[in-house]
Design a protein around this motif. Structure first.
Motif, PDB file in Angstrom:
ATOM      1  N   SER A 309       0.813  -1.217   0.000  1.00  0.00           N
ATOM      2  CA  SER A 309       0.000   0.000   0.000  1.00  0.00           C
ATOM      3  C   SER A 309       0.846   1.267   0.000  1.00  0.00           C
ATOM      4  CB  SER A 309      -0.941   0.008   1.215  1.00  0.00           C
ATOM      5  OG  SER A 309      -0.194   0.076   2.415  1.00  0.00           O
ATOM      6  N   TRP A 310       2.085   1.184   0.490  1.00  0.00           N
ATOM      7  CA  TRP A 310       2.932   2.374   0.599  1.00  0.00           C
ATOM      8  C   TRP A 310       3.839   2.572  -0.626  1.00  0.00           C
ATOM      9  CZ3 TRP A 310       3.219  -1.872   3.838  1.00  0.00           C
ATOM     10  CH2 TRP A 310       4.326  -2.699   3.698  1.00  0.00           C
ATOM     11  N   MET A 311       3.535   1.914  -1.722  1.00  0.00           N
ATOM     12  CA  MET A 311       4.299   2.134  -2.946  1.00  0.00           C
ATOM     13  C   MET A 311       4.259   3.611  -3.333  1.00  0.00           C
ATOM     14  SD  MET A 311       2.999  -1.046  -5.316  1.00  0.00           S
ATOM     15  CE  MET A 311       4.284  -0.946  -6.571  1.00  0.00           C
ATOM     16  N   SER A 312       5.386   4.142  -3.768  1.00  0.00           N
ATOM     17  CA  SER A 312       5.414   5.506  -4.286  1.00  0.00           C
ATOM     18  C   SER A 312       4.796   5.513  -5.682  1.00  0.00           C
ATOM     19  CB  SER A 312       6.845   6.019  -4.371  1.00  0.00           C
ATOM     20  OG  SER A 312       7.557   5.313  -5.380  1.00  0.00           O
ATOM     21  N   PRO A 313       4.349   6.670  -6.167  1.00  0.00           N
ATOM     22  CA  PRO A 313       3.827   6.733  -7.544  1.00  0.00           C
ATOM     23  C   PRO A 313       4.824   6.201  -8.567  1.00  0.00           C
ATOM     24  CG  PRO A 313       3.255   8.715  -6.360  1.00  0.00           C
ATOM     25  CD  PRO A 313       4.178   7.952  -5.463  1.00  0.00           C
ATOM     26  N   ARG A 314       6.099   6.483  -8.344  1.00  0.00           N
ATOM     27  CA  ARG A 314       7.113   6.002  -9.280  1.00  0.00           C
ATOM     28  C   ARG A 314       7.177   4.473  -9.275  1.00  0.00           C
ATOM     29  NH1 ARG A 314      13.229   8.371  -9.733  1.00  0.00           N
ATOM     30  NH2 ARG A 314      14.115   6.739 -11.077  1.00  0.00           N
ATOM     31  N   GLU A 315       7.166   3.872  -8.081  1.00  0.00           N
ATOM     32  CA  GLU A 315       7.182   2.405  -7.988  1.00  0.00           C
ATOM     33  C   GLU A 315       5.920   1.811  -8.604  1.00  0.00           C
ATOM     34  OE1 GLU A 315       9.643   1.525  -3.871  1.00  0.00           O
ATOM     35  OE2 GLU A 315       7.610   2.352  -3.731  1.00  0.00           O
ATOM     36  N   ALA A 316       4.801   2.471  -8.389  1.00  0.00           N
ATOM     37  CA  ALA A 316       3.541   1.976  -8.948  1.00  0.00           C
ATOM     38  C   ALA A 316       3.577   2.014 -10.477  1.00  0.00           C
ATOM     39  CB  ALA A 316       2.377   2.807  -8.427  1.00  0.00           C
ATOM     40  N   ARG A 317       4.135   3.089 -11.039  1.00  0.00           N
ATOM     41  CA  ARG A 317       4.217   3.156 -12.504  1.00  0.00           C
ATOM     42  C   ARG A 317       5.106   2.046 -13.060  1.00  0.00           C
ATOM     43  NH1 ARG A 317       3.711   8.817 -11.416  1.00  0.00           N
ATOM     44  NH2 ARG A 317       5.971   9.076 -11.119  1.00  0.00           N
ATOM     45  N   ARG A 318       6.187   1.753 -12.366  1.00  0.00           N
ATOM     46  CA  ARG A 318       7.051   0.645 -12.801  1.00  0.00           C
ATOM     47  C   ARG A 318       6.273  -0.673 -12.788  1.00  0.00           C
ATOM     48  NH1 ARG A 318      12.969   1.709 -11.871  1.00  0.00           N
ATOM     49  NH2 ARG A 318      13.178  -0.551 -11.734  1.00  0.00           N
ATOM     50  N   ALA A 319       5.462  -0.870 -11.745  1.00  0.00           N
ATOM     51  CA  ALA A 319       4.684  -2.104 -11.648  1.00  0.00           C
ATOM     52  C   ALA A 319       3.620  -2.173 -12.736  1.00  0.00           C
ATOM     53  CB  ALA A 319       4.044  -2.207 -10.270  1.00  0.00           C
ATOM     54  N   VAL A 320       2.967  -1.050 -13.007  1.00  0.00           N
ATOM     55  CA  VAL A 320       1.963  -1.035 -14.079  1.00  0.00           C
ATOM     56  C   VAL A 320       2.623  -1.368 -15.412  1.00  0.00           C
ATOM     57  CG1 VAL A 320       0.369   0.411 -15.384  1.00  0.00           C
ATOM     58  CG2 VAL A 320       0.440   0.587 -12.902  1.00  0.00           C
ATOM     59  N   TYR A 321       3.811  -0.817 -15.648  1.00  0.00           N
ATOM     60  CA  TYR A 321       4.513  -1.082 -16.911  1.00  0.00           C
ATOM     61  C   TYR A 321       4.891  -2.557 -17.023  1.00  0.00           C
ATOM     62  CZ  TYR A 321       7.863  -0.567 -20.727  1.00  0.00           C
ATOM     63  OH  TYR A 321       8.527  -0.676 -21.935  1.00  0.00           O
ATOM     64  N   ALA A 322       5.306  -3.146 -15.905  1.00  0.00           N
ATOM     65  CA  ALA A 322       5.727  -4.551 -15.922  1.00  0.00           C
ATOM     66  C   ALA A 322       4.555  -5.512 -16.064  1.00  0.00           C
ATOM     67  CB  ALA A 322       6.507  -4.864 -14.643  1.00  0.00           C
ATOM     68  N   LEU A 323       3.440  -5.190 -15.410  1.00  0.00           N
ATOM     69  CA  LEU A 323       2.312  -6.127 -15.332  1.00  0.00           C
ATOM     70  C   LEU A 323       1.205  -5.834 -16.332  1.00  0.00           C
ATOM     71  CD1 LEU A 323       1.917  -6.226 -11.434  1.00  0.00           C
ATOM     72  CD2 LEU A 323       2.898  -8.021 -12.873  1.00  0.00           C
ATOM     73  N   GLY A 324       1.058  -4.572 -16.710  1.00  0.00           N
ATOM     74  CA  GLY A 324      -0.133  -4.147 -17.444  1.00  0.00           C
ATOM     75  C   GLY A 324      -1.157  -3.603 -16.463  1.00  0.00           C
ATOM     76  N   GLN A 325      -2.029  -2.752 -16.943  1.00  0.00           N
ATOM     77  CA  GLN A 325      -2.995  -2.103 -16.052  1.00  0.00           C
ATOM     78  C   GLN A 325      -3.947  -3.091 -15.400  1.00  0.00           C
ATOM     79  OE1 GLN A 325      -4.051   0.667 -19.302  1.00  0.00           O
ATOM     80  NE2 GLN A 325      -3.848   2.322 -17.809  1.00  0.00           N
ATOM     81  N   GLY A 326      -4.432  -4.080 -16.179  1.00  0.00           N
ATOM     82  CA  GLY A 326      -5.391  -5.037 -15.640  1.00  0.00           C
ATOM     83  C   GLY A 326      -4.815  -5.878 -14.526  1.00  0.00           C
ATOM     84  N   ALA A 327      -3.641  -6.486 -14.759  1.00  0.00           N
ATOM     85  CA  ALA A 327      -3.032  -7.343 -13.744  1.00  0.00           C
ATOM     86  C   ALA A 327      -2.631  -6.537 -12.516  1.00  0.00           C
ATOM     87  CB  ALA A 327      -1.813  -8.058 -14.320  1.00  0.00           C
ATOM     88  N   PHE A 328      -2.148  -5.295 -12.717  1.00  0.00           N
ATOM     89  CA  PHE A 328      -1.789  -4.451 -11.576  1.00  0.00           C
ATOM     90  C   PHE A 328      -3.023  -4.159 -10.723  1.00  0.00           C
ATOM     91  CE2 PHE A 328      -1.145  -0.202  -9.682  1.00  0.00           C
ATOM     92  CZ  PHE A 328      -0.022  -0.471  -8.903  1.00  0.00           C
ATOM     93  N   SER A 329      -4.127  -3.811 -11.363  1.00  0.00           N
ATOM     94  CA  SER A 329      -5.359  -3.549 -10.616  1.00  0.00           C
ATOM     95  C   SER A 329      -5.818  -4.787  -9.864  1.00  0.00           C
ATOM     96  CB  SER A 329      -6.466  -3.070 -11.563  1.00  0.00           C
ATOM     97  OG  SER A 329      -6.158  -1.804 -12.110  1.00  0.00           O
ATOM     98  N   ASP A 330      -5.736  -5.956 -10.513  1.00  0.00           N
ATOM     99  CA  ASP A 330      -6.115  -7.203  -9.833  1.00  0.00           C
ATOM    100  C   ASP A 330      -5.264  -7.420  -8.592  1.00  0.00           C
ATOM    101  OD1 ASP A 330      -8.064  -7.780 -11.681  1.00  0.00           O
ATOM    102  OD2 ASP A 330      -6.889  -9.285 -12.768  1.00  0.00           O
ATOM    103  N   ARG A 331      -3.957  -7.207  -8.716  1.00  0.00           N
ATOM    104  CA  ARG A 331      -3.069  -7.445  -7.576  1.00  0.00           C
ATOM    105  C   ARG A 331      -3.302  -6.428  -6.466  1.00  0.00           C
ATOM    106  NH1 ARG A 331       2.865  -9.606  -9.500  1.00  0.00           N
ATOM    107  NH2 ARG A 331       2.144 -10.966 -11.189  1.00  0.00           N
ATOM    108  N   ILE A 332      -3.622  -5.199  -6.844  1.00  0.00           N
ATOM    109  CA  ILE A 332      -3.938  -4.186  -5.833  1.00  0.00           C
ATOM    110  C   ILE A 332      -5.141  -4.643  -5.004  1.00  0.00           C
ATOM    111  CG2 ILE A 332      -4.905  -1.873  -5.510  1.00  0.00           C
ATOM    112  CD1 ILE A 332      -1.963  -1.817  -5.973  1.00  0.00           C
ATOM    113  N   LYS A 333      -6.199  -5.082  -5.688  1.00  0.00           N
ATOM    114  CA  LYS A 333      -7.418  -5.475  -4.971  1.00  0.00           C
ATOM    115  C   LYS A 333      -7.176  -6.703  -4.094  1.00  0.00           C
ATOM    116  CE  LYS A 333     -10.570  -3.479  -8.374  1.00  0.00           C
ATOM    117  NZ  LYS A 333     -11.569  -3.745  -9.449  1.00  0.00           N
ATOM    118  N   LEU A 334      -6.396  -7.664  -4.598  1.00  0.00           N
ATOM    119  CA  LEU A 334      -6.107  -8.843  -3.782  1.00  0.00           C
ATOM    120  C   LEU A 334      -5.226  -8.483  -2.584  1.00  0.00           C
ATOM    121  CD1 LEU A 334      -5.498 -11.712  -6.391  1.00  0.00           C
ATOM    122  CD2 LEU A 334      -7.557 -11.201  -5.072  1.00  0.00           C
ATOM    123  N   ALA A 335      -4.237  -7.620  -2.816  1.00  0.00           N
ATOM    124  CA  ALA A 335      -3.383  -7.200  -1.703  1.00  0.00           C
ATOM    125  C   ALA A 335      -4.185  -6.404  -0.681  1.00  0.00           C
ATOM    126  CB  ALA A 335      -2.217  -6.363  -2.241  1.00  0.00           C
TER     127      ALA A 335
END
Length: 417
Positions: A309-335
């Motif tokens: 939950s404490w990911m910085s915006p920069r870290e979050a953008r890296r994760a979105v780029y690596a996973l794609g928007q859909g998978a990142f959103s799924d992982r956010i909700k599960l986490a």
């Protein structure tokens, strides 16, 4: 026949619906066709109507002839079991001849056609699914309990639950599915006991039918109590042995409700299993999930990159780029569901908003530009591209193409060919 009526309900008065009834009655006379099942049950319960099913004393051949005579398309979708689908103004109506079971083995049934409405009702699963309504809106309740069950939210088998389940073992899952969608209050004890006693028989059924029932159950507005019952009776571990806890699943359903998210059966399925891609793969194989659903579930329970939950915006953008928007959103909700949802809700909402609003940019350099920088054709092009891409990501997806080209030149000049 009940003294009650439910008509004319809006779905009954549709011209396309009346055209089907008129076609059947022109062949078999008034009263030869009645609405049955979900459309009747849901009308009594004040719930939306999806499918409109019709039962009739006409044989399948007579149904086809009647529809064609009226200029309606007839599709023999389940002709051996008496089912013909009528298309009227583009809407499908499933029409089934009254039936009685001749032989059952828990997987499939041999049926004979009948003109006895009571016989037809006795082979159905739950009492509120035996309700019929004629074209005038008159309600027929063969078991005498179907109307009250619908209004009270009681899911009760027709007759003896053990007998009904032995006719089709998938009725165990149907019981929990209907409990999830329509049940209120305590579940029927006799039904639960029968489901528990015969749960192992589910394993001999087809994975596709099991998957279909499970996904329908997951699509209910709030299936948490039904899943608790499945766990308590041993049905859930029988069909999904990888499920270790319902905590994350229940938290996800609560988050969807609180945050007004759309109901997501696939993500709910992912919430049931551990964060283990291998476990997700086994689940997909066990349920014969479609490839797209399998891939989404596997991605959703992946562990890299780590989502907090404490990911910085920069870290979050890296994760979105690596996973794609859909998978990142799924992982956010599960986490979020697995973390104690209340205290960190603002942070999770902010991360979801970033995923929804930030579109990952395209990598600014082409293969041709890398070649022009002096990199020889072959594997080296891919290696250089990856090195520049890592730099570009580390620069938080810098939009200055000139800087990317300068970086490319520096990398190319420093290479030993």
């Amino acid at each position: 026949m009940s003294s009650e009526t439910i008509g004319p309900a809006p779905w009954m008065t549709l011209p396309k619906t009346q055209a089907v009834i008129a076609a059947l009655e022109a062949r078999g006379g008034p009263g030869c066709a009645r609405f049955v099942g979900g459309c009747v049950r849901n009308t009594l319960m004040g719930k939306p109507i999806d499918d409109i099913d019709i039962a009739t004393t006409l044989t399948p051949d007579a149904v086809i002839a009647a529809l064609e005579q009226a200029g309606l398309r007839a599709i023999p979708t389940g002709i051996d079991h008496g089912t013909v689908t009528a298309l009227s103004a583009g809407r499908p109506y499933e029409i089934t001849t009254l039936r009685k079971d001749v032989e059952t083995d828990g997987r499939r049934a041999v049926v004979a056609f009948t003109d006895d409405w009571s016989e037809d009702a006795q082979r159905r699963d739950f009492r509120f699914n035996t309700l019929y309504v004629d074209a005038e809106g008159r309600l027929y309740d063969p078991t005498g309990e179907g109307v009250s069950d619908a209004r009270d939210g009681k899911v009760v088998f027709v007759g003896d639950p053990m007998t009904r389940i032995r006719e089709d073992y998938l009725r165990i899952l149907r019981f929990f599915r209907f409990q999830a969608w329509y049940g209120r209050g305590e579940a029927d004890p006799a039904a639960l006991a029968a489901c528990e006693a015969l749960r192992d028989r589910l394993l001999g059924g087809t994975a596709e039918r099991l998957q279909k029932e499970l996904m329908k159950m997951l699509a209910a507005e709030d299936p948490r109590s039904a899943f608790r019952l499945m766990a308590a009776t041993g049905v859930l571990p029988t069909i999904l042995p990888s499920v270790e806890s319902l905590a994350r699943f229940e938290a996800l359903v609560a988050i969807e409700t609180e945050q007004l998210f759309e109901i997501d059966p696939v993500l709910r399925l992912a919430a049931l299993i551990p964060d283990d891609a291998e476990a997700a793969g086994r689940l997909a194989e066990r349920l014969r999930l479609p490839n797209a659903v399998r891939d989404r579930v596997v991605e959703a329970v992946g562990q890299e990159p780590r989502i907090v939950s404490w990911m910085s915006p920069r870290e979050a953008r890296r994760a979105v780029y690596a996973l794609g928007q859909g998978a990142f959103s799924d992982r956010i909700k599960l986490a979020w569901a697995g973390s104690g949802r209340d205290s960190t809700a603002p942070q999770w909402r902010a991360l979801l908003a970033l995923a929804e609003t930030w579109t990952p940019p395209a990598f600014p350099l082409s293969g041709e530009e890398i070649l022009k920088a002096g990199v020889p054709k072959g594997p080296m092009v891919g290696e250089v591209r990856r090195e520049i891409e890592l730099w570009w990501i580390d620069q938080d997806f810098i939009e200055d193409k000139f800087s990317a080209i300068e970086r490319l030149k520096a990398v190319a000049q420093g290479m030993v060919y």
